[in-house]
Design an enzyme around this catalytic site. Structure first.
Site, PDB file in Angstrom:
ATOM      1  N   ARG A  72      11.352  -1.232 -11.143  1.00  0.00           N
ATOM      2  CA  ARG A  72      10.373  -0.652 -10.642  1.00  0.00           C
ATOM      3  C   ARG A  72       9.092  -0.396 -11.805  1.00  0.00           C
ATOM      4  NH1 ARG A  72       8.017   0.684  -4.998  1.00  0.00           N
ATOM      5  NH2 ARG A  72       6.224  -0.898  -5.760  1.00  0.00           N
ATOM      6  N   PRO A  86       1.038  -1.506  -0.325  1.00  0.00           N
ATOM      7  CA  PRO A  86      -0.406   0.067   0.062  1.00  0.00           C
ATOM      8  C   PRO A  86       0.890   1.078   0.013  1.00  0.00           C
ATOM      9  CG  PRO A  86      -0.215  -0.761   1.902  1.00  0.00           C
ATOM     10  CD  PRO A  86       0.916  -2.344   0.822  1.00  0.00           C
ATOM     11  N   GLU A  87       0.202   2.226  -0.220  1.00  0.00           N
ATOM     12  CA  GLU A  87       0.807   3.879  -0.711  1.00  0.00           C
ATOM     13  C   GLU A  87       0.912   4.636   0.331  1.00  0.00           C
ATOM     14  OE1 GLU A  87       1.849   4.591  -4.467  1.00  0.00           O
ATOM     15  OE2 GLU A  87       2.221   2.699  -5.536  1.00  0.00           O
ATOM     16  N   LYS A 124       4.433   5.398   5.538  1.00  0.00           N
ATOM     17  CA  LYS A 124       3.826   4.100   6.176  1.00  0.00           C
ATOM     18  C   LYS A 124       3.295   3.591   7.382  1.00  0.00           C
ATOM     19  CE  LYS A 124       4.713   2.698   1.003  1.00  0.00           C
ATOM     20  NZ  LYS A 124       5.468   1.700   0.160  1.00  0.00           N
TER      21      LYS A 124
END
Ligand SMILES: [Zn+2]
Length: 273
Positions: free
Chosen positions: A262, A2-3, A53
């Site tokens: 990425r 999750p960002e 995060k």
């Protein structure tokens, strides 16, 4: 992974569950926290923040419970009389006025005083959080020009949590597209006007993703994409996950590249060097 926007939404759910309420029981798995459990009784939860995060549960007595879910941690919300049916290991349970927030499986949990929080070794390396702290475009623009950032390519820099905290892989592609910049551009190469646009996009795209549960595309383009039969996975983004499809703005074919190991998506025409 999750960002920032997804973490911030998880924090909102915890805040709705126990925010503003008084703790009537606290339980911690780790001994150094467990010995303080009873001291939370009667203390109000004032706010639940995120920093990148990390989740920060703030109490009225200035204590802050820091937790980072890494890959495995999960918060579950429930009433006191209905604990979740799970085989996961309980690590923290906060009960406030009969409402519970339980953290399972996470191992990175610690207790801080609000004044010392920036000494946390993980938080000390992070830039400001776009969703929990007051951050203006001018602040982001100033950070882009810092010595340690200004000569780095944006493709790498936008994933560096030291610039601003909470950006992740889909946000990187979306921010570069809306800024009309290629991933190899560096802050030092940009005109002040381009820097301004980039700084505004970093904030706006992230805040939109938070408000819409991950939709960063524009409404008119979403309507077009739906009419063309695209799935939500494709229409929610302007470029991310849209390799081979047409750019909403110019019609060129969206490309997928590996940048910083990425995947990154871009429009070769709108984001020409
Ligand atoms: Zn384009």
């Amino acid at each position: 992974m999750p960002e920032g926007p997804e973490i911030r939404r998880a924090a909102d759910r915890i805040e709705q569950q126990i925010g503003g309420r008084v703790i009537d029981a606290a339980w911690f798995a780790f001994p150094e926290l467990a010995e303080q459990a009873s001291s939370f009784i009667g203390v109000r939860v004032v706010r639940v923040d995120t920093w990148g995060k990390a989740m920060l549960i703030r109490f009225a007595d200035q204590r802050v419970l820091y937790s980072h879910n890494q890959l495995y941690g999960v918060w579950k919300l429930h009433s006191e009389d209905k604990p979740p049916n799970t085989k996961r290991t309980l690590r923290v349970r906060l009960t406030a006025e009969g409402r519970c927030a339980s953290l399972y499986s996470a191992s990175d949990i610690s207790l801080w005083h609000a004044d010392n929080l920036t000494e946390h070794p993980f938080l000390a390396r992070l830039g400001p959080d776009l969703l929990s702290q007051k951050v203006a475009p001018a602040d982001v623009q100033q950070r882009l020009n810092l010595q340690q950032f200004h000569k780095r390519s944006l493709g790498a820099l936008l994933l560096d949590q030291g610039l601003v905290a909470g950006l992740g892989n889909y946000l990187r592609s979306e921010i570069l597209f809306f800024s009309q910049l290629p991933p190899n551009a560096r802050p030092v190469d940009l005109t002040p006007e381009q820097q301004k646009t980039l700084a505004a996009c970093i904030i706006d795209v992230t805040r939109q993703a938070y408000q819409t549960a991950g939709v960063t595309n524009q409404e008119a383009w979403i309507a077009q994409a739906k009419a063309a039969g695209e799935s939500r996975r494709q229409w929610r983004f302007a470029v991310f996950d849209r390799a081979g499809l047409e750019c909403h703005r110019c019609g060129a074919v969206i490309e997928r590249k590996m940048v910083g190991s990425r995947r990154l998506y871009l429009c070769p025409r709108c984001q020409a060097a």
